[in-house]
Structures are given as C-alpha cells and as structure tokens.
Design a protein around this motif. Structure first.
Motif, PDB file in Angstrom:
ATOM      1  N   UNK A  70      -7.937   5.444 -15.150  1.00  0.00           N
ATOM      2  CA  UNK A  70      -8.268   4.763 -13.891  1.00  0.00           C
ATOM      3  C   UNK A  70      -8.735   5.789 -12.863  1.00  0.00           C
ATOM      4  N   UNK A  76      -8.459  -1.548 -26.856  1.00  0.00           N
ATOM      5  CA  UNK A  76      -7.688  -2.269 -25.844  1.00  0.00           C
ATOM      6  C   UNK A  76      -7.823  -1.598 -24.483  1.00  0.00           C
ATOM      7  N   UNK A 120     -11.106  -2.407 -22.805  1.00  0.00           N
ATOM      8  CA  UNK A 120     -11.103  -3.760 -22.249  1.00  0.00           C
ATOM      9  C   UNK A 120     -10.238  -3.827 -20.993  1.00  0.00           C
ATOM     10  N   UNK A 121      -9.080  -3.126 -21.014  1.00  0.00           N
ATOM     11  CA  UNK A 121      -8.206  -3.141 -19.840  1.00  0.00           C
ATOM     12  C   UNK A 121      -8.894  -2.508 -18.636  1.00  0.00           C
ATOM     13  N   UNK A 135     -11.463  -4.790 -17.402  1.00  0.00           N
ATOM     14  CA  UNK A 135     -10.785  -5.889 -16.715  1.00  0.00           C
ATOM     15  C   UNK A 135     -10.358  -5.473 -15.317  1.00  0.00           C
ATOM     16  N   UNK A 136      -9.867  -4.224 -15.164  1.00  0.00           N
ATOM     17  CA  UNK A 136      -9.436  -3.751 -13.855  1.00  0.00           C
ATOM     18  C   UNK A 136     -10.618  -3.464 -12.934  1.00  0.00           C
ATOM     19  N   UNK A 154     -14.101 -11.186 -20.050  1.00  0.00           N
ATOM     20  CA  UNK A 154     -12.773 -11.745 -19.743  1.00  0.00           C
ATOM     21  C   UNK A 154     -12.509 -11.647 -18.250  1.00  0.00           C
ATOM     22  N   UNK A 193     -11.971 -14.947 -15.394  1.00  0.00           N
ATOM     23  CA  UNK A 193     -10.616 -15.243 -14.921  1.00  0.00           C
ATOM     24  C   UNK A 193     -10.590 -16.181 -13.720  1.00  0.00           C
ATOM     25  N   UNK A 229     -11.422 -13.165 -25.703  1.00  0.00           N
ATOM     26  CA  UNK A 229     -10.087 -12.627 -25.972  1.00  0.00           C
ATOM     27  C   UNK A 229      -9.770 -12.694 -27.459  1.00  0.00           C
ATOM     28  N   UNK A 238      -4.242  -7.681 -25.866  1.00  0.00           N
ATOM     29  CA  UNK A 238      -4.092  -6.926 -24.628  1.00  0.00           C
ATOM     30  C   UNK A 238      -3.239  -7.699 -23.629  1.00  0.00           C
ATOM     31  N   UNK A 281      -3.462  -8.346 -20.532  1.00  0.00           N
ATOM     32  CA  UNK A 281      -4.042  -9.299 -19.583  1.00  0.00           C
ATOM     33  C   UNK A 281      -4.355 -10.629 -20.258  1.00  0.00           C
ATOM     34  N   UNK A 282      -4.599 -10.575 -21.568  1.00  0.00           N
ATOM     35  CA  UNK A 282      -4.810 -11.836 -22.294  1.00  0.00           C
ATOM     36  C   UNK A 282      -3.486 -12.611 -22.399  1.00  0.00           C
ATOM     37  N   UNK A 298      -2.879 -14.199 -19.069  1.00  0.00           N
ATOM     38  CA  UNK A 298      -3.677 -15.389 -18.785  1.00  0.00           C
ATOM     39  C   UNK A 298      -3.204 -16.576 -19.597  1.00  0.00           C
ATOM     40  N   UNK A 305      -3.467  -2.154  -8.113  1.00  0.00           N
ATOM     41  CA  UNK A 305      -4.523  -3.032  -8.610  1.00  0.00           C
ATOM     42  C   UNK A 305      -5.525  -3.359  -7.498  1.00  0.00           C
TER      43      UNK A 305
END
Lengths: 319, 309
Positions: free
Chosen positions: A166, A249, A252-253, A256-257, A272, A276, A290, B143, B145-146, B149, B265
């Motif tokens: 990150x 993973x 993707x994380x 996603x962030x 994904x 959301x 997913x 993962x 986050x899946x 959700x 976040x």
C-alpha cells in the motif's frame, strides 16, 4: 538442536533368519532399472489424485485464457459499452449480463485474467528467485553472511506485505503497471521463500552424501549445485506455488483498495471494486469476477497442497 | 529467562530501525514537493515556503530527516492527519474499536478452527475430514473482501440477520458480522494446523499410555491430545496478527467500522499519503510488539526455547 538423539517413533526391528531371507530376490534386482527418487515417488502418488488433475486443468485453462482471450469471447470488453444496458440482465450473447457502464461482464472477466496471472507469475519470478538465491547462500555459507541476510529478511518480513505494498503503491501512484505492482508485492514476500530455502539447505548440508562429496574433493560450488540444491528445492517449489496464489489475491486486494492497477486496466480486482456500489441492486457483476478470482487462487492452492503432500513423506503419512 | 527477554528485545531494535528506515525511505522517494502540495493550486509566497521547509527540516540531508522522524516515532508523535487532528488523538479513538473487533474475530476463529480441526484430525480420512479440507481450502482462496461482500449481501441484506454497516455505535452485537468475516479469513489455516497437530500427537507414546491405563476417550482427547496440539496453534496467532491488520483495513472499510483500519482505508482512498504512512508505521510497530510478546509467552510455556542458543 541435534537430530541424532531423536528416537524413531514406534521402531520395531524385525530381523528375519538368514535361511528365510530371499537372497536370490536381492540378486535379481536390475541395477540399470530406472532409479527411484523424490520426484518419481511424488509423481507416482500425484498421478492417482483427481484433485491434482482438476487443479492442473484449471491452471492451464486460465493460462490459455490469459494468453488468448480472443478465443473465448468475441465481444470487446471496453468498447461497445452502452449506458442503456447499465446493470442489464444476461442475454444469449452476453451470458453474464452487463456492468454499471453497460459493458459485457463475461468479456471483462476473460480479458481481466491476464493482469491477475501476470502479476502472480512476475511476483514469483522476482521474490521466488531472490528468496531461493539468498536463502541458499545464507544456508550454505553460514556465519556472518547468514546473519546479515537473515536479519535483512527479518526487516522485510516484519512489515505485513500488503501494508508495505500500500505504501509503495501510493508512492508510485503515477507509474503503476503490472511490473510495479509485482515489485511492490515481491519486495516484501521474498523472506518467506528465503527462510524455507535456508532451513532446507541447512538440513541437506549435514547429510552423509554431502560429507562424502567433500571427502572426495568436490569443490563447494559443485557440491552446492549438484548435491545440495536438487535435494533442498522441493519445499521451496511448494512455497512458491502457494505464494503465487497469495500474490494474485494481493493484487486484487490492492486494486480493490484503489492503490492497484489504474482504473482503465482490466483486472478482477478493479471489476469487483467498481461493482461494490451496486451490490444490492446487481450483485451478479460483483459475484462473477469474484468466482473467477477464487477459482484461480483455489487451483494454485490445491496444486501447491497436492505437491506438498506428495513430496513430503510425513504429510503423505498424515493422509 | 531474564537473559532471554533482554536478548529478544535487543534483537527487535535493528528490525525496528530497519522497518522505519524502509518506510521513511519510500516516502522520501515520493515524487513531488510536499510543501507545495500543501497549497494545492495556489502559489504560496517564497518566505512562507522557506519557513515551512525549515519547520519540517526539509533542508536537511536525508539521513538527518530520518533521525528526526525516528525521534518522533520513539517519542510517540506520529504527526497530524489531513483533517488537522493529531494521529495520536485519532488512534486513541479508533484503537479500542479495532481491538474489540480483532479480539472477537480471534475468539471466533480459535473456537471454530480448533473444534473443526480436532474432529477432522480424530476422523482422519473420513467424510468430515475431507469436507473440512474442501471448506478450508475454499476459505483460504477467497479474498477477504469477497467474503465481506457475500456476508454483507447474504447475511446482512438478504436474510437481515445482522446490520449491514456498523456506523458510529460499535457495540459487540453490531460488530458480530465483521468479526465473523474476519474470522473466516483466518480459520482455514487454523483448521489445517490443528488437524495436522492432532494427528501427530495421536501417534505419540504418551497417548497410547493414557489409553492403556484405562482413561476414557474423552479425557485422553481433552487432557493429552488437545493440550499438546495447541502449541503450534498458539504460535500461529503471531503470524495471524499480520493478516488481521490487513483484514481489518478491508473489513472495517466495507462495514464502516470506526476503527484504525477504516481510517487507513479512507486515507488510502483519498490519497492522504502522510496519514497512510503514519498509520502503517503504527501498525508495523504493533505487529513487532505483539510478536515479541507472543515469543515471550511461548518461552514461558515451553522451557526448551529459552535455553536454545
């Protein structure tokens, strides 16, 4: 800790009388038959495991999809998006329906496979090779080389790698591509490979056949490549397979962030993340990518687990 | 024991310096002028720029800047967030919430993981064992986050069992769904570990002795098998903590839990890099401290560790 004091569990030695020993059978063993080793043993075991073949089939399928997405869908993933189709239901031509932007979900999944898989393979190319190299050097040479390399590894290991990624990704936000994201993940995952490699090299280094090699006057480098590495590599390959799954993973994380691949690049993480906001009205756009992501990661995890169980006699006994 | 504690803490110092240096170096490598960024599109006057550079030691060489940063980290001063609050104040508000969430997740994970792992280990190769293998591999691959959700949509929205978001009131019942999601991401490793450990313990001579001296099956399993199988599971908690930190960031973001993770976040999403860095530094420090504590606890439990050179 010395290993020679550990008693063998439930060791019962049965010695047959000489008259009953089939000496003739021993004489009949053909010396030029194919010799059995760790890998042939593992292969003989793996061949009969359906889960292994299922995971191999899925991995091959996803690799083909990533290399040639055009084989699986004729619908362009980015153009031909009509906002009128926003969150539309599936039709015969668009089997998984539409995204919020009115793009074809199935086509985006097919074209997004490339990003996920290439990040995965790049990460193990970087961190797997770095880790194996540094770990084997540390284990083989020992002494201060070992201390320096392993303390360096401790530093990288002490930062949870997604948090580190990150920070790196927010630093390089302007230059993000598949290579940068792989580097951000790989830079902090190599110590786990290095640790496994080192402990394996340490184990093999003290075995009798290496000592025999030294006694026969083989050079250290030749010993390392001919005898130590081939016998130490198996657990490293297993760890590498599992870290490939973790890297997919992680990518993707990060996407996603919002610090992963840029919004324009097609990847499952981005899809994904985009879906959301419409989770309640149109969960399908979130669930299909997913599922693709999960099946890919699952295939690599099962492949790694199967390898581990077949290569490790102790794990084979636990089944 | 005292020597072990001192040695373990001394070992942590180079790691602490290394990790903070690494994080600081990354931020230092960040392109762009941080002072100019404070003003956005406006053009500040040169005097003000100079004064600010002085204030933040930006004229000093890299290594001096790093030492200033290290001093701040050691004295517990993590700077201010973009909203003007000090990071310490934000942490004081958010840490109790995250700690509650993490503790709930760990308790759920330990109970479920150990129970399933124990039964799977005792029934090696049976249907329960195989299905627990499939389920744990699945949870290992999805993962977080899946999972979040699916939990939010299925359990929260469709079935209405839990509130879909937490909001300002982070009481234990409201945190239940995020805690279950967080636990689900950790439970797979726990199941596999407990199962392997149970199978290994069952093969030991002391278990055979316990059975042969006439103890009931329940007592052998409770007292001899389970207790000895729990040692590796306890160690795993330290590694879990790292996953927990990342998991908390994602879960708190999705469920709107007012904790440390959600603040991170939000900072990531808004691109507040200095805040991101302060929070990551704090999390890494936590991670280091927790792992030292776990090592020390482990040394208390298992005397062999203290004496190994």
């Amino acid at each position: 800790m010395s290993s020679n004091t550990v008693p063998r569990r439930s060791a019962e030695h049965f010695v047959a009388p000489v008259s009953e020993t089939p000496v003739a059978a021993i004489d009949q063993v053909k010396l030029d038959d194919k010799r059995s080793n760790l890998w042939t043993d593992a292969w003989r075991d793996l061949r009969h495991r359906p889960l292994f073949w299922v995971s191999v089939a899925f991995i091959l399928l996803f690799i083909v999809v990533a290399i040639a997405p055009g084989l699986f869908t004729q619908v362009p993933p980015n153009s031909q998006c009509v906002l009128g189709n926003s969150n539309g239901a599936p039709t015969a031509e668009h089997i998984l329906g539409y995204t919020k932007q009115g793009c074809d979900v199935f086509s985006r999944i097919v074209h997004g496979a490339g990003a996920s898989l290439s990040v995965g393979f790049l990460v193990i190319a970087m961190s797997g090779i770095t880790g194996a190299l540094l770990g084997s050097i540390a284990g083989f040479f020992g002494g201060w080389v070992d201390s320096v390399l392993m303390r360096l590894g401790d530093i990288f290991f002490s930062i949870p790698y997604i948090l580190a990624a990150v920070v790196i990704m927010s630093v390089f936000a302007a230059y993000v591509n598949v290579f940068v994201i792989a580097l951000a993940i790989g830079a902090f995952t190599w110590p786990s490979t290095a640790r496994v490699m080192r402990s394996e090299v340490l184990r093999v280094k003290n075995s009798d056949f290496v000592m025999a090699g030294t006694a026969l006057g083989q050079s250290r480098i030749a010993l390392m490549f001919k005898h130590v590495l081939p016998n130490a590599i198996a657990p490293v390959i297993v760890v590498t397979t599992l870290s490939l799954a973790a890297a997919i993973t992680a990518e993707a994380t990060l996407s996603f962030l919002g610090v992963g691949l840029p919004a324009g690049v097609m990847s499952w993480g981005n899809d994904i993340s985009d879906a959301q906001t419409d989770l309640r009205s149109n969960p399908a756009t979130l669930i299909y990518p997913s599922i693709a992501l999960t099946i890919t990661v699952l295939s690599f995890v099962i492949f790694g687990e199967m390898l581990r169980e077949s290569l490790d006699p102790k794990a084979r006994a636990q089944r | 024991m005292v020597f072990y504690v001192i040695r373990r803490i001394l070992q942590a110092i180079p790691v602490l310096i290394g990790t903070t240096f690494l994080i600081y170096f990354l931020v230092f490598a960040m392109p762009g002028d941080p002072v100019a960024a404070l003003f956005g599109d406006k053009q500040p006057n040169a005097e003000l720029l100079k004064a600010l550079r002085e204030q933040y030691h930006l004229n000093e060489p890299f290594i001096v800047q790093y030492l200033y940063y290290l001093r701040d980290v050691v004295t517990g001063n993590f700077g201010t967030s973009f909203s003007g609050q000090s990071v310490n104040a934000v942490l004081a508000d958010t840490i109790p919430v995250t700690a509650r969430l993490a503790l709930m997740a760990v308790i759920i994970e330990m109970i479920v993981g150990v129970a399933i792992g124990l039964v799977a280990g005792l029934r090696k190769g049976k249907l329960f064992d195989l299905s627990s293998l499939v389920v744990s591999l699945l949870f290992l691959s999805v993962p977080i986050f899946v999972i979040a959700f699916i939990g939010q949509f299925g359990l929260g929205f469709k079935l209405g069992l839990f509130p879909t978001t937490v909001g300002a009131d982070a009481s234990i019942p409201r945190l239940l769904l995020p805690a279950i999601v967080l636990a689900a991401s950790l439970v797979a490793v726990n199941i596999r570990l407990t199962r392997g450990s149970v199978i290994e313990t069952l093969g030991n001579d002391f278990v055979r002795t316990a059975f042969s001296k006439g103890l009931s099956r329940g007592r052998v399993i409770r007292v001899h098998v389970l207790r000895n199988s729990l040692i590796p599971v306890t160690t795993q908690l330290g590694a879990d903590f790292g996953i927990l930190l990342v998991g908390a960031t994602v879960t708190e973001g999705i469920f709107n839990v007012p904790g440390v993770g959600q603040t991170l976040y939000q900072a990531i999403i808004r691109g507040e890099r200095p805040t991101v860095v302060s929070f990551v530094t704090v999390m890494v420090l936590f991670y280091l401290v927790v792992n030292i504590v776990i090592d020390l606890v482990y040394a208390v439990l298992d005397p062999r560790i203290r004496y190994v050179k």
